[in-house]
Scaffold this active site. Structure first.
Site, PDB file in Angstrom:
ATOM      1  N   GLY A  58     112.463   0.623 -18.532  1.00 55.63           N
ATOM      2  CA  GLY A  58     113.468   0.481 -17.796  1.00 55.63           C
ATOM      3  C   GLY A  58     114.638   1.615 -17.807  1.00 55.63           C
ATOM      4  O   GLY A  58     115.650   1.441 -17.168  1.00 55.63           O
ATOM      5  N   CYS A  59     114.436   2.776 -18.254  1.00 59.46           N
ATOM      6  CA  CYS A  59     115.266   3.697 -18.033  1.00 59.46           C
ATOM      7  C   CYS A  59     114.797   4.738 -16.933  1.00 59.46           C
ATOM      8  O   CYS A  59     113.851   4.924 -16.511  1.00 59.46           O
ATOM      9  CB  CYS A  59     115.358   4.622 -19.256  1.00 59.46           C
ATOM     10  N   ALA A  60     115.989   5.379 -16.357  1.00 57.55           N
ATOM     11  CA  ALA A  60     115.905   6.295 -15.402  1.00 57.55           C
ATOM     12  C   ALA A  60     115.317   7.367 -15.569  1.00 57.55           C
ATOM     13  O   ALA A  60     114.515   7.862 -14.925  1.00 57.55           O
ATOM     14  CB  ALA A  60     117.180   6.491 -14.630  1.00 57.55           C
TER      15      ALA A  60
END
Length: 145
Positions: A58-60
C-alpha cells in the site's frame, strides 16, 4: 547483538516532542524536509531483511519493515527506496521502536499523525502508505500480545 535501550519517555511525550519540533518549523516544505532528514538518520537495513514478507503493502514506494522482539519489547528496523517514505517510517520508528505491544496498541496513531498534521501534507497515496506502515506495526504488536 548490541544491547538496546528502551525509550525513557512515554509515547505521548515523544509525540509532544515531535509536535514541538514540527511547530517550530514554518511551512510544510520545511516540515517535509525535516521528515526526510529523519529518514537519513535511519540505520542501514540488513540485506536479509529486504524480503517480500517485510514489504509494507500500500505504499507509493518500496518500504521494508523488520520486527524483532526482545525482553517483551518490539524493535523495528526499516528502509525505503524513497526519501519521503524513508522519513515517514523513521518518524514512526521514533515513536514505536522499543515499546511494548500493549503501549503500541493503546496509542492512537491516527490522532498522533493528525496532531503533527502529516497526513494533510502528503498526497493521498503517501498518506495511505503511512497508514499501511502504522498498520504493519500494530499487526506486529497484535501477533505477540
Amino acid at each position: 547483538m548490541t544491547a538496546r535501550t528502551p525509550p525513557t519517555d512515554t509515547l505521548d511525550q515523544t509525540l509532544a516532542d515531535l509536535a514541538e519540533d514540527f511547530d517550530l518549523l514554518g511551512d510544510w516544505e520545511q516540515r517535509i524536509e525535516y521528515v526526510i532528514e529523519l529518514g537519513k538518520g535511519l540505520a542501514p537495513l540488513d540485506a536479509a531483511d529486504r524480503t517480500e514478507a517485510n514489504k509494507v503493502p500500500g505504499c507509493a514506494a518500496q518500504v521494508w519493515l523488520a520486527t524483532t522482539q526482545d525482553d517483551g519489547r518490539l524493535w523495528f528496523a526499516a528502509d525505503s527506496d524513497s526519501a519521503l517514505s524513508k522519513g515517514n517510517i523513521a518518524l514512526l520508528l521514533k515513536l514505536y521502536s522499543g515499546r511494548t505491544p500493549a503501549e503500541i496498541l493503546a496509542f492512537d496513531a491516527r490522532a498522533a499523525l493528525d496532531r503533527l498534521g502529516l497526513p494533510a501534507a502528503l498526497t493521498r497515496q503517501r498518506a495511505n502508505g503511512l497508514n499501511s506502515m502504522v498498520g504493519r506495526i500494530r499487526e506486529a504488536a497484535l501477533a505477540v500480545q
